[in-house]
Write a protein that holds these residues in place. Structure first.
Motif, PDB file in Angstrom:
ATOM      1  N   GLY A 134       0.794  -1.222   0.000  1.00 50.28           N
ATOM      2  CA  GLY A 134       0.000   0.000   0.000  1.00 50.28           C
ATOM      3  C   GLY A 134       0.825   1.269   0.000  1.00 50.28           C
ATOM      4  O   GLY A 134       0.264   2.371   0.025  1.00 50.28           O
ATOM      5  N   GLU A 135       2.143   1.147  -0.047  1.00 50.21           N
ATOM      6  CA  GLU A 135       3.015   2.314  -0.033  1.00 50.21           C
ATOM      7  C   GLU A 135       3.627   2.542  -1.416  1.00 50.21           C
ATOM      8  O   GLU A 135       3.706   1.632  -2.236  1.00 50.21           O
ATOM      9  CB  GLU A 135       4.142   2.142   0.989  1.00 50.21           C
ATOM     10  CG  GLU A 135       3.669   2.045   2.424  1.00 50.21           C
ATOM     11  CD  GLU A 135       4.809   1.828   3.396  1.00 50.21           C
ATOM     12  OE1 GLU A 135       4.580   1.965   4.611  1.00 50.21           O
ATOM     13  OE2 GLU A 135       5.943   1.486   2.947  1.00 50.21           O
ATOM     14  N   GLU A 159       6.942   8.884  -3.570  1.00 51.95           N
ATOM     15  CA  GLU A 159       6.460  10.101  -4.202  1.00 51.95           C
ATOM     16  C   GLU A 159       7.658  11.025  -4.423  1.00 51.95           C
ATOM     17  O   GLU A 159       8.341  11.404  -3.473  1.00 51.95           O
ATOM     18  CB  GLU A 159       5.432  10.798  -3.310  1.00 51.95           C
ATOM     19  CG  GLU A 159       4.755  11.993  -3.935  1.00 51.95           C
ATOM     20  CD  GLU A 159       3.696  11.616  -4.965  1.00 51.95           C
ATOM     21  OE1 GLU A 159       3.287  12.511  -5.730  1.00 51.95           O
ATOM     22  OE2 GLU A 159       3.281  10.448  -5.013  1.00 51.95           O
ATOM     23  N   SER A 197       1.358   6.709   1.712  1.00 54.28           N
ATOM     24  CA  SER A 197       0.286   5.719   1.618  1.00 54.28           C
ATOM     25  C   SER A 197      -1.035   6.470   1.661  1.00 54.28           C
ATOM     26  O   SER A 197      -1.058   7.705   1.796  1.00 54.28           O
ATOM     27  CB  SER A 197       0.370   4.725   2.783  1.00 54.28           C
ATOM     28  OG  SER A 197       0.078   5.374   4.013  1.00 54.28           O
ATOM     29  N   LYS A 198      -2.137   5.763   1.580  1.00 56.98           N
ATOM     30  CA  LYS A 198      -3.438   6.422   1.663  1.00 56.98           C
ATOM     31  C   LYS A 198      -3.667   7.061   3.026  1.00 56.98           C
ATOM     32  O   LYS A 198      -4.381   8.054   3.141  1.00 56.98           O
ATOM     33  CB  LYS A 198      -4.554   5.410   1.363  1.00 56.98           C
ATOM     34  CG  LYS A 198      -4.620   4.967  -0.092  1.00 56.98           C
ATOM     35  CD  LYS A 198      -5.793   4.042  -0.336  1.00 56.98           C
ATOM     36  CE  LYS A 198      -5.882   3.655  -1.812  1.00 56.98           C
ATOM     37  NZ  LYS A 198      -7.032   2.746  -2.070  1.00 56.98           N
ATOM     38  N   ARG A 199      -3.072   6.493   4.065  1.00 54.99           N
ATOM     39  CA  ARG A 199      -3.252   7.005   5.427  1.00 54.99           C
ATOM     40  C   ARG A 199      -2.265   8.106   5.777  1.00 54.99           C
ATOM     41  O   ARG A 199      -2.534   8.942   6.643  1.00 54.99           O
ATOM     42  CB  ARG A 199      -3.108   5.860   6.431  1.00 54.99           C
ATOM     43  CG  ARG A 199      -4.269   4.877   6.414  1.00 54.99           C
ATOM     44  CD  ARG A 199      -3.856   3.530   6.994  1.00 54.99           C
ATOM     45  NE  ARG A 199      -3.357   3.611   8.360  1.00 54.99           N
ATOM     46  CZ  ARG A 199      -4.110   3.530   9.445  1.00 54.99           C
ATOM     47  NH1 ARG A 199      -5.411   3.374   9.323  1.00 54.99           N
ATOM     48  NH2 ARG A 199      -3.584   3.574  10.642  1.00 54.99           N
ATOM     49  N   HIS A 200      -1.132   8.108   5.108  1.00 47.91           N
ATOM     50  CA  HIS A 200      -0.093   9.098   5.416  1.00 47.91           C
ATOM     51  C   HIS A 200       0.448   9.668   4.114  1.00 47.91           C
ATOM     52  O   HIS A 200       1.182   9.001   3.391  1.00 47.91           O
ATOM     53  CB  HIS A 200       1.031   8.456   6.232  1.00 47.91           C
ATOM     54  CG  HIS A 200       0.571   7.882   7.534  1.00 47.91           C
ATOM     55  ND1 HIS A 200       0.211   8.667   8.609  1.00 47.91           N
ATOM     56  CD2 HIS A 200       0.367   6.592   7.918  1.00 47.91           C
ATOM     57  CE1 HIS A 200      -0.168   7.894   9.615  1.00 47.91           C
ATOM     58  NE2 HIS A 200      -0.091   6.638   9.210  1.00 47.91           N
ATOM     59  N   ILE A 201       0.054  10.893   3.831  1.00 43.56           N
ATOM     60  CA  ILE A 201       0.386  11.545   2.573  1.00 43.56           C
ATOM     61  C   ILE A 201       0.562  13.029   2.851  1.00 43.56           C
ATOM     62  O   ILE A 201       0.293  13.507   3.952  1.00 43.56           O
ATOM     63  CB  ILE A 201      -0.724  11.282   1.519  1.00 43.56           C
ATOM     64  CG1 ILE A 201      -0.233  11.566   0.103  1.00 43.56           C
ATOM     65  CG2 ILE A 201      -1.991  12.050   1.847  1.00 43.56           C
ATOM     66  CD1 ILE A 201      -1.164  11.056  -0.983  1.00 43.56           C
ATOM     67  N   TRP A 234       0.030  17.228   1.265  1.00 42.06           N
ATOM     68  CA  TRP A 234      -0.775  18.033   0.354  1.00 42.06           C
ATOM     69  C   TRP A 234      -0.036  19.326   0.044  1.00 42.06           C
ATOM     70  O   TRP A 234       1.087  19.555   0.507  1.00 42.06           O
ATOM     71  CB  TRP A 234      -2.152  18.316   0.956  1.00 42.06           C
ATOM     72  CG  TRP A 234      -2.875  17.068   1.356  1.00 42.06           C
ATOM     73  CD1 TRP A 234      -2.959  16.531   2.612  1.00 42.06           C
ATOM     74  CD2 TRP A 234      -3.584  16.168   0.494  1.00 42.06           C
ATOM     75  NE1 TRP A 234      -3.687  15.367   2.586  1.00 42.06           N
ATOM     76  CE2 TRP A 234      -4.079  15.115   1.304  1.00 42.06           C
ATOM     77  CE3 TRP A 234      -3.853  16.162  -0.873  1.00 42.06           C
ATOM     78  CZ2 TRP A 234      -4.828  14.070   0.787  1.00 42.06           C
ATOM     79  CZ3 TRP A 234      -4.597  15.123  -1.395  1.00 42.06           C
ATOM     80  CH2 TRP A 234      -5.083  14.091  -0.562  1.00 42.06           C
ATOM     81  N   ASP A 284     -11.127   6.549  11.080  1.00 38.60           N
ATOM     82  CA  ASP A 284      -9.747   6.078  11.022  1.00 38.60           C
ATOM     83  C   ASP A 284      -8.907   6.934  11.967  1.00 38.60           C
ATOM     84  O   ASP A 284      -8.847   8.158  11.827  1.00 38.60           O
ATOM     85  CB  ASP A 284      -9.218   6.187   9.589  1.00 38.60           C
ATOM     86  CG  ASP A 284      -7.825   5.610   9.438  1.00 38.60           C
ATOM     87  OD1 ASP A 284      -6.886   6.194  10.002  1.00 38.60           O
ATOM     88  OD2 ASP A 284      -7.669   4.581   8.750  1.00 38.60           O
ATOM     89  N   LEU A 333      -6.271   9.304  10.270  1.00 30.64           N
ATOM     90  CA  LEU A 333      -6.858  10.433   9.568  1.00 30.64           C
ATOM     91  C   LEU A 333      -7.505  11.406  10.550  1.00 30.64           C
ATOM     92  O   LEU A 333      -7.476  12.617  10.342  1.00 30.64           O
ATOM     93  CB  LEU A 333      -7.880   9.948   8.545  1.00 30.64           C
ATOM     94  CG  LEU A 333      -7.308   9.076   7.424  1.00 30.64           C
ATOM     95  CD1 LEU A 333      -8.421   8.586   6.506  1.00 30.64           C
ATOM     96  CD2 LEU A 333      -6.247   9.827   6.638  1.00 30.64           C
TER      97      LEU A 333
END
Length: 250
Positions: free
Chosen positions: A5-6, A9, A20-24, A26, A134, A137
């Motif tokens: 899932g990682e 970037e 990952s979807k949980r830790h990104i 912006w 979550d 999040l």
């Protein structure tokens, strides 16, 4: 290096961060890193560093690479990702990530030595807005793990006299930030609003305070526009993105 899932970037200049979807990250993360811009002689600290994006951005160019960077992250998963990103980029001599609660750093790192402290905090006060079930999040969006008051108190302890504290937040939280800064002997000195274009109201603010600074003298900088009148990325944003934008064009 990567778990399920990682992915890597690209941040530009050959630097990559594990997300990952949980830790990104912006756009606000990139804006804060640019707004704070450390000096080469600085000791810098990123409170709530997440997957380590801001410390890594600072290491893209030699002119903005501090002498040393401490990243503080309370969530074990994000901490682990940040550590692996530092190792992947061979920056262990510049970046040190610790898994700790910023409210309890007195036995972990010396106080009063940092030239720069930054934080991209949760934007929602506890008890407001829709809470994500979550836990990761939720911690990123709501003040469930720490408040603006907690963050500012920590920054004040870490900073040397005259040191800078930079934070980004929603415009509606400006009174909370300035109140907390003055409560902990940090005087607001720079303020910049960020908005999508000239037709929109500001969606973000960037503010810098100086520990022990004289009262008054707040400088309001020109509003940062993310887009030009044609809906394209503004020239200033292209300059801020820098090699990050090139990394995404490969």
């Amino acid at each position: 290096m990567l778990l399920e899932g990682e992915k890597f970037e690209p941040l530009g200049s050959g630097i990559e961060v594990i997300v990952s979807k949980r830790h990104i990250f912006w756009t606000d993360t990139i804006l804060l890193a640019n707004f704070a811009k450390p000096k080469k002689s600085d000791l810098a600290c990123d409170l709530g560093c997440g997957c380590g994006t801001i410390p890594l951005i600072w290491c893209r160019e030699s002119a903005t690479t501090p002498e040393n960077i401490l990243g503080v992250e309370i969530q074990q998963e994000a901490y682990d990702m940040a550590c692996r990103s530092v190792e992947h980029n061979k920056l262990k001599d510049k970046i040190n990530i610790i898994n700790a609660d910023l409210r309890n750093l007195n036995r972990i790192t010396p106080f009063g030595i940092y030239n720069l402290v930054v934080c991209n905090p949760p934007y929602k006060a506890e008890g407001t807005g829709i809470v994500n079930p979550d836990s990761s999040l939720k911690a990123a969006r709501h003040e469930s793990e720490c408040t603006i008051d907690d963050i500012t108190a920590c920054a004040s302890k870490l900073l040397q006299f005259g040191g800078r504290f930079c934070i980004c937040q929603r415009p509606e939280r400006l009174p909370d930030i300035t109140e907390a800064m003055r409560k902990y002997n940090i005087e607001p000195k720079r303020l910049r609003f960020v908005q999508l274009n000239t037709k929109k109201t500001p969606k973000l603010l960037l503010i810098e305070g100086r520990r022990g600074g004289n009262k008054g003298g707040l400088k309001l900088e020109p509003t940062l526009l993310l887009e030009d009148d044609f809906g394209n990325c503004s020239q200033e944003m292209l300059e801020i993105y820098g090699s990050f934008a090139h990394g995404h064009q490969k």
